[in-house]
Motif scaffolding. Structure first.
Motif, PDB file in Angstrom:
ATOM      1  N   TYR A  58      -0.815  -1.680  23.915  1.00  0.00           N
ATOM      2  CA  TYR A  58       0.122  -2.346  23.014  1.00  0.00           C
ATOM      3  C   TYR A  58       0.061  -1.598  21.696  1.00  0.00           C
ATOM      4  N   ASN A  59       1.198  -1.141  21.235  1.00  0.00           N
ATOM      5  CA  ASN A  59       1.284  -0.481  19.935  1.00  0.00           C
ATOM      6  C   ASN A  59       2.357  -1.171  19.119  1.00  0.00           C
ATOM      7  N   GLN A  60       2.033  -1.498  17.903  1.00  0.00           N
ATOM      8  CA  GLN A  60       3.013  -2.120  17.014  1.00  0.00           C
ATOM      9  C   GLN A  60       2.634  -1.764  15.584  1.00  0.00           C
ATOM     10  N   SER A  61       3.611  -1.418  14.805  1.00  0.00           N
ATOM     11  CA  SER A  61       3.376  -1.145  13.388  1.00  0.00           C
ATOM     12  C   SER A  61       3.835  -2.339  12.571  1.00  0.00           C
ATOM     13  N   PHE A  62       3.033  -2.702  11.606  1.00  0.00           N
ATOM     14  CA  PHE A  62       3.340  -3.816  10.725  1.00  0.00           C
ATOM     15  C   PHE A  62       3.432  -3.293   9.300  1.00  0.00           C
ATOM     16  N   ASP A  63       4.558  -3.533   8.630  1.00  0.00           N
ATOM     17  CA  ASP A  63       4.691  -3.162   7.228  1.00  0.00           C
ATOM     18  C   ASP A  63       4.036  -4.237   6.382  1.00  0.00           C
ATOM     19  N   ILE A  64       3.115  -3.827   5.534  1.00  0.00           N
ATOM     20  CA  ILE A  64       2.410  -4.753   4.656  1.00  0.00           C
ATOM     21  C   ILE A  64       3.313  -5.027   3.459  1.00  0.00           C
ATOM     22  N   PRO A  65       3.584  -6.314   3.163  1.00  0.00           N
ATOM     23  CA  PRO A  65       4.478  -6.639   2.040  1.00  0.00           C
ATOM     24  C   PRO A  65       3.856  -6.279   0.695  1.00  0.00           C
ATOM     25  N   ALA A  66       4.719  -6.157  -0.305  1.00  0.00           N
ATOM     26  CA  ALA A  66       4.254  -5.860  -1.663  1.00  0.00           C
ATOM     27  C   ALA A  66       3.347  -6.981  -2.152  1.00  0.00           C
ATOM     28  N   VAL A  67       2.372  -6.617  -2.984  1.00  0.00           N
ATOM     29  CA  VAL A  67       1.435  -7.600  -3.519  1.00  0.00           C
ATOM     30  C   VAL A  67       1.562  -7.667  -5.035  1.00  0.00           C
ATOM     31  N   ASP A  68       0.974  -8.699  -5.605  1.00  0.00           N
ATOM     32  CA  ASP A  68       0.970  -8.912  -7.048  1.00  0.00           C
ATOM     33  C   ASP A  68       0.404  -7.684  -7.759  1.00  0.00           C
ATOM     34  N   ARG A  69       1.005  -7.322  -8.889  1.00  0.00           N
ATOM     35  CA  ARG A  69       0.575  -6.136  -9.635  1.00  0.00           C
ATOM     36  C   ARG A  69      -0.860  -6.256 -10.159  1.00  0.00           C
ATOM     37  N   ALA A  70      -1.350  -7.469 -10.307  1.00  0.00           N
ATOM     38  CA  ALA A  70      -2.705  -7.688 -10.820  1.00  0.00           C
ATOM     39  C   ALA A  70      -3.770  -7.542  -9.721  1.00  0.00           C
ATOM     40  N   ALA A  71      -3.358  -7.346  -8.497  1.00  0.00           N
ATOM     41  CA  ALA A  71      -4.303  -7.289  -7.375  1.00  0.00           C
ATOM     42  C   ALA A  71      -5.228  -6.083  -7.487  1.00  0.00           C
ATOM     43  N   ILE A  72      -6.501  -6.334  -7.162  1.00  0.00           N
ATOM     44  CA  ILE A  72      -7.469  -5.239  -7.098  1.00  0.00           C
ATOM     45  C   ILE A  72      -7.874  -4.944  -5.652  1.00  0.00           C
ATOM     46  N   ARG A  73      -7.554  -5.889  -4.745  1.00  0.00           N
ATOM     47  CA  ARG A  73      -7.771  -5.655  -3.316  1.00  0.00           C
ATOM     48  C   ARG A  73      -6.879  -6.592  -2.521  1.00  0.00           C
ATOM     49  N   ILE A  74      -6.648  -6.211  -1.282  1.00  0.00           N
ATOM     50  CA  ILE A  74      -5.929  -7.096  -0.365  1.00  0.00           C
ATOM     51  C   ILE A  74      -6.780  -7.277   0.889  1.00  0.00           C
ATOM     52  N   ALA A  75      -6.662  -8.452   1.482  1.00  0.00           N
ATOM     53  CA  ALA A  75      -7.310  -8.745   2.758  1.00  0.00           C
ATOM     54  C   ALA A  75      -6.212  -8.832   3.809  1.00  0.00           C
ATOM     55  N   ASP A 103      -9.892  -9.773  13.407  1.00  0.00           N
ATOM     56  CA  ASP A 103     -10.421  -8.673  12.598  1.00  0.00           C
ATOM     57  C   ASP A 103     -10.001  -8.907  11.158  1.00  0.00           C
ATOM     58  N   ARG A 104     -10.768  -8.378  10.205  1.00  0.00           N
ATOM     59  CA  ARG A 104     -10.386  -8.432   8.804  1.00  0.00           C
ATOM     60  C   ARG A 104     -10.563  -7.046   8.205  1.00  0.00           C
ATOM     61  N   LEU A 105      -9.515  -6.598   7.538  1.00  0.00           N
ATOM     62  CA  LEU A 105      -9.561  -5.365   6.769  1.00  0.00           C
ATOM     63  C   LEU A 105      -9.530  -5.734   5.295  1.00  0.00           C
ATOM     64  N   SER A 106     -10.409  -5.163   4.516  1.00  0.00           N
ATOM     65  CA  SER A 106     -10.406  -5.372   3.070  1.00  0.00           C
ATOM     66  C   SER A 106     -10.074  -4.038   2.435  1.00  0.00           C
ATOM     67  N   VAL A 107      -8.951  -4.006   1.720  1.00  0.00           N
ATOM     68  CA  VAL A 107      -8.441  -2.738   1.196  1.00  0.00           C
ATOM     69  C   VAL A 107      -8.449  -2.781  -0.335  1.00  0.00           C
ATOM     70  N   PRO A 108      -9.253  -1.900  -0.956  1.00  0.00           N
ATOM     71  CA  PRO A 108      -9.238  -1.864  -2.428  1.00  0.00           C
ATOM     72  C   PRO A 108      -7.947  -1.220  -2.916  1.00  0.00           C
ATOM     73  N   ILE A 109      -7.493  -1.684  -4.083  1.00  0.00           N
ATOM     74  CA  ILE A 109      -6.307  -1.099  -4.709  1.00  0.00           C
ATOM     75  C   ILE A 109      -6.780  -0.338  -5.929  1.00  0.00           C
ATOM     76  N   ILE A 110      -6.525   0.947  -5.930  1.00  0.00           N
ATOM     77  CA  ILE A 110      -6.958   1.798  -7.022  1.00  0.00           C
ATOM     78  C   ILE A 110      -5.754   2.123  -7.891  1.00  0.00           C
ATOM     79  N   THR A 111      -5.868   1.797  -9.172  1.00  0.00           N
ATOM     80  CA  THR A 111      -4.786   2.110 -10.107  1.00  0.00           C
ATOM     81  C   THR A 111      -5.248   3.209 -11.044  1.00  0.00           C
ATOM     82  N   ARG A 112      -4.332   3.948 -11.539  1.00  0.00           N
ATOM     83  CA  ARG A 112      -4.665   5.051 -12.463  1.00  0.00           C
ATOM     84  C   ARG A 112      -4.025   4.794 -13.800  1.00  0.00           C
TER      85      ARG A 112
END
Length: 112
Positions: A58-75, A103-112
């Motif tokens: 089974y293969n499926q791609s999921f587009d992750i929706p935009a998140v709040d600009r203040a976010a430092i990570r998403i789960a 499963d849980r993925l925790s993704v840090p958001i890095i801003t410059r």
């Protein structure tokens, strides 16, 4: 984008079907959760589901929706609903067992 691949390589005679995948995306800042989780669902449009017994996958791609600009990570929480064929009688009637994996993925958001 997240891509899922499922297969059963250990028990080739046992058929396993994927019936539903649920993806919940939640953003966080230093204080905690920023928003209500956004849910994406892919449900099988055939019965008993998508067969994932090897060599099938089974293969499926999921587009992750935009998140709040203040976010430092998403789960990204993933839930897979599976039906396992546990027996079949002489008339072709099957007994199926339902299992759920997560499963849980925790993704840090890095801003410059």
């Amino acid at each position: 984008m997240v891509t899922l691949r499922a297969s059963n390589k250990n028990k080739r005679s046992q058929k396993i079907y994927l019936t539903k995948v649920t993806v919940n995306v939640t953003s966080f800042d230093e204080s905690g959760q920023l928003d209500i989780p956004q849910t994406i669902v892919d449900s099988a449009n055939l019965q008993p589901g998508f067969i994932v017994t090897s060599p099938n996958t089974y293969n499926q791609s999921f587009d992750i929706p935009a998140v709040d600009r203040a976010a430092i990570r998403i789960a990204i929480d993933l839930s897979y609903e599976l039906l396992l064929e546990v027996s079949r009688d002489d008339e072709g009637i099957r007994d199926l067992a339902k299992q759920v994996a997560t499963d849980r993925l925790s993704v840090p958001i890095i801003t410059r």
